[in-house]
Design a protein around this motif. Structure first.
Motif, PDB file in Angstrom:
ATOM      1  N   ASP A 149      -3.647   8.416  10.733  1.00  0.00           N
ATOM      2  CA  ASP A 149      -3.307   7.738   9.472  1.00  0.00           C
ATOM      3  C   ASP A 149      -1.969   8.207   8.917  1.00  0.00           C
ATOM      4  OD1 ASP A 149      -5.569   6.135   9.505  1.00  0.00           O
ATOM      5  OD2 ASP A 149      -6.775   7.575   8.363  1.00  0.00           O
TER       6      ASP A 149
ATOM      7  N   ASN B  65       4.137   1.786   6.318  1.00  0.00           N
ATOM      8  CA  ASN B  65       3.019   1.253   5.521  1.00  0.00           C
ATOM      9  C   ASN B  65       2.662  -0.198   5.833  1.00  0.00           C
ATOM     10  OD1 ASN B  65       2.606   3.702   4.045  1.00  0.00           O
ATOM     11  ND2 ASN B  65       4.442   3.194   2.859  1.00  0.00           N
TER      12      ASN B  65
ATOM     13  N   SER C 293      -2.147  -1.842   7.977  1.00  0.00           N
ATOM     14  CA  SER C 293      -3.173  -1.827   6.939  1.00  0.00           C
ATOM     15  C   SER C 293      -4.251  -2.850   7.284  1.00  0.00           C
ATOM     16  CB  SER C 293      -2.537  -2.166   5.600  1.00  0.00           C
ATOM     17  OG  SER C 293      -3.501  -2.488   4.643  1.00  0.00           O
TER      18      SER C 293
END
Length: 131
Positions: free
Chosen positions: A81, A110, A113
């Motif tokens: 992660d 990011n 997801s």
């Protein structure tokens, strides 16, 4: 000189990340895959993977596959992660049709997801395709 070098365009080869349940550790995890959606095998597949953002950088990981049959996929690596929060780059080089192909696949920081998973080619699971 450079105009004489033929650099073929990579088509129907992808890098994707898929969220999967790991039975051994009883947790969900992200895994990176290479997908060959071409009608022919690709050979001598070399993959260089790294994560980075500013001064943060992961180790450079190198992977090799002798052959990836048509319309198939292979796991590249598990992605922690902490790594998915960085920019992730996969440089893929392979041979097909007696030519060498190369393409850089990129996941911006990011962008990995569960909110953006979608249907991806060949793998019967939802995931995220690299740019």
């Amino acid at each position: 000189m450079r105009k004489d070098i033929d650099i073929p365009e990579v088509k129907d080869v992808h890098v994707a990340v898929v969220r999967e349940f790991n039975k051994e550790f009883r947790s969900d995890e992200w895994n990176a895959y290479i997908i060959n959606n071409r009608g022919i095998s690709i050979e001598m597949v070399l993959i260089v993977a790294r994560g980075f953002e500013g001064k943060k950088e992961t180790s450079t990981m190198r992977h090799k596959l002798e052959k990836l049959p048509p319309h198939s996929f292979a796991k590249i690596e598990y992605m922690q992660d902490e790594v998915t929060a960085l920019n992730n780059e996969f440089l893929v080089t392979f041979f097909a049709e007696n030519k060498m192909f190369e393409k850089k696949f990129f996941f911006p920081k990011n962008s990995i997801s569960e909110d953006v998973v979608a249907t991806i080619p060949v793998i019967p699971k939802k995931g995220i395709l690299a740019e």
